[in-house]
Design an enzyme around this catalytic site. Structure first.
Site, PDB file in Angstrom:
ATOM      1  N   HIS A   1       0.834  -1.210   0.000  1.00  0.00           N
ATOM      2  CA  HIS A   1       0.000   0.000   0.000  1.00  0.00           C
ATOM      3  C   HIS A   1       0.871   1.265   0.000  1.00  0.00           C
ATOM      4  CE1 HIS A   1      -3.711   2.289   1.161  1.00  0.00           C
ATOM      5  NE2 HIS A   1      -2.795   3.121   1.640  1.00  0.00           N
ATOM      6  N   GLU A   2       1.782   1.342   0.963  1.00  0.00           N
ATOM      7  CA  GLU A   2       2.603   2.557   1.068  1.00  0.00           C
ATOM      8  C   GLU A   2       3.540   2.699  -0.130  1.00  0.00           C
ATOM      9  OE1 GLU A   2       1.702   4.775   3.132  1.00  0.00           O
ATOM     10  OE2 GLU A   2       0.372   3.422   4.236  1.00  0.00           O
TER      11      GLU A   2
ATOM     12  N   GLU B   1      -4.622   7.863  -3.097  1.00  0.00           N
ATOM     13  CA  GLU B   1      -5.123   6.610  -2.533  1.00  0.00           C
ATOM     14  C   GLU B   1      -5.403   5.584  -3.633  1.00  0.00           C
ATOM     15  OE1 GLU B   1      -4.784   6.322   0.553  1.00  0.00           O
ATOM     16  OE2 GLU B   1      -5.892   4.508   1.031  1.00  0.00           O
TER      17      GLU B   1
HETATM   18 ZN    ZN Z   1      -3.123   5.231   1.785  1.00  0.00          ZN
END
Ligand code: ZN
Length: 502
Positions: A263-264, A293
């Protein structure tokens, strides 16, 4: 040859960017390496940097230079885009009185402190007066910023430039209507055979090593970024040459680190590949929080929760955790990574239920802001909607209305960006699959993630904030913000996995 006034304006844009990155660096350090005793010093340092930044934003000379630039016919399209972004940001700074900014900062600090204790004790009443005060200040701020439509708009616009409440309502309603029966069908179906992750222990050094392998495979450049550990994973870009991300290691649950890193790193790749030529101007940033995001979610869910991905990572995963994977194949690992469960906690939620958590917060925070819902009635409203939309009741406010820090930070308008991220991710991923065709699956199965990275760099990252998020997505895919691609993606993936028609 640039006009001397443009040069002066450019220098100011550069300094404003530097100051914001210095704040970011101080915050990154606070979350990673700062000794406990540094808290007081750090608060003062951050306040000073932010005050200097605010002074620069409200400096009348900046206003004069911007007025000149807005009327200057000789500016290129690129320069006009810089001015457009600058004007928006400057309006946010000058239209809100300094008194209100200070009061908000003080109130936020108190509210976060009160929230921690209230959450610990599961006592909403201890937090209620703080929430009340933050809502009053944000209402005042929204009115100072001005809005043609709803009061929520200027708050939303801080995180998602150009987005409006009127635009989100029908889209979110469509999503909710489709998701509720899907969750129902999946939770009633027989789950596929999966890897019993919880039966084993995962040495943290091996987990760390595996996350470094993932970073490299995704094309994260470790000469222009680094990974460290923190309690809550996050990413912080100090320019494309210095991108910091963090992950969390949990000996009993390897998903935390694996999906935390993926994710990061999705965020990190965006930051590393922003247009370098615009490193110090208002184009060289991400277009919105929602688009940011979308990058993390595309990697985490569309890529990281796919069977082809786990086929491609099988050998390396097995080398790191041989005992836990004995007799377990990529299909079972994939099924474990895609487990659907009704949970009261947003951060534990799977792909299918996640957006329902966001939609609930979106509806409640608008009702609070507009005064249609009283703070005292919030826990009740929360429980009622949780049961109705997610089919689960939190055990107390700690698992319910107090679970997230966002409202204590006065971040009303932020939650929708998570769902926008999921919507944009599905739209981009659908197009990416069409363009790369069979080659994508083949690459994934061979452990090669670079074709995906390269597509995203070309169509999203390198655009910076030359256009708003939806225009970037439209440019890349031919379609703007819609619910259909995400619903198609979820139906296909979870229908196949659980053997049901969705
Ligand atoms: Zn995020």
């Amino acid at each position: 040859m640039d006009h001397p006034l443009w040069k002066e304006l450019s220098a100011r844009m550069g300094e404003l960017r530097d100051l914001s990155q210095v704040s970011g660096l101080l915050t990154w350090d606070q979350e990673t390496f700062m000794p406990q005793g540094g808290g007081g010093h750090r608060a003062a340092q951050l306040a000073t940097v932010q005050a200097i930044s605010h002074e620069r934003w409200v400096d009348p000379r900046l206003g004069e230079l911007m007025a000149w630039a807005q009327g200057e016919a000789s500016l290129s399209e690129t320069q006009q885009a810089m001015v457009r972004n600058l004007v928006r940001e400057q309006r946010r700074a000058v239209r809100v009185p300094g008194r209100l900014i200070r009061e908000l900062a003080e109130r936020q600090a108190l509210a976060v402190e009160a929230w921690r204790h209230a959450k610990e004790a599961g006592d909403f009443h201890a937090f209620a007066p703080h929430l009340e005060a933050l809502l009053r200040l944000r209402r005042e701020q929204a009115d100072a910023l001005g809005h043609e439509g709803e009061r929520y708009d200027p708050l939303l616009d801080m995180y998602e430039p150009g987005m409006t409440t009127a635009r989100l309502r029908p889209l979110f309603a469509e999503l909710k209507q489709a998701l509720i029966p899907m969750v129902q069908a999946i939770t009633e179906a027989t789950p596929p055979a999966r890897w019993r992750v919880e039966d084993f222990r995962y040495p943290v050094e091996r987990q760390w090593h595996f996350t470094l392998h993932l970073l490299e495979a995704m094309g994260f450049d470790s000469t222009r970024g680094r990974q460290d550990r923190s309690a809550h994973p996050f990413t912080c870009g100090m320019g494309s040459g210095d991108v910091r991300l963090t992950t969390r290691l949990d000996e009993t649950n390897p998903w935390v680190a694996i999906f935390g890193t993926i994710h990061e790193a999705g965020h990190g790749l965006y930051e590393q590949n922003l247009p370098a030529a615009h490193a110090r101007d208002p184009i060289g940033v991400a277009a919105s929080m929602g688009l940011h995001e979308s990058q993390s979610r595309l990697w985490e869910n569309c890529v990281g929760r796919s069977l082809a991905f786990w086929e491609g990572q099988d050998a390396v995963l097995r080398r790191h955790f041989p005992e836990a994977l004995e007799g377990v194949g990529p299909e079972q690992v994939h099924a474990a990574a895609c487990r659907v469960e009704r949970s009261p906690i947003r951060v534990d939620a799977d792909e299918l239920t996640y957006n329902l958590h966001i939609l609930l917060r979106f509806e409640l925070e608008i009702a609070l802001l507009e005064g249609d819902l009283q703070v005292a009635d919030l826990p009740g409203a929360w429980r009622e909607r949780m049961e109705r939309d997610l089919g689960v009741l939190p055990r107390g406010d700690r698992e319910g209305v107090l679970q997230d820090i966002h409202w204590a930070w006065a971040e009303f308008g932020y939650f929708p960006t998570y769902t926008l991220g999921n919507l944009y991710a599905a739209t981009l991923f659908e197009r990416l699959q069409e363009e790369l065709g069979e080659g994508m699956e083949r690459a994934l199965r061979g452990g090669d993630l670079l074709p995906i990275r390269d597509w995203l760099v070309e169509h999203v990252h390198s655009k910076g904030h030359r256009f708003d998020a939806e225009e970037i997505v439209r440019g890349a895919t031919g379609q703007g913000l819609e619910a259909a691609p995400l619903l198609r993606y979820l139906r296909e993936k979870y229908g196949a996995l659980y053997g049901v028609r969705l």
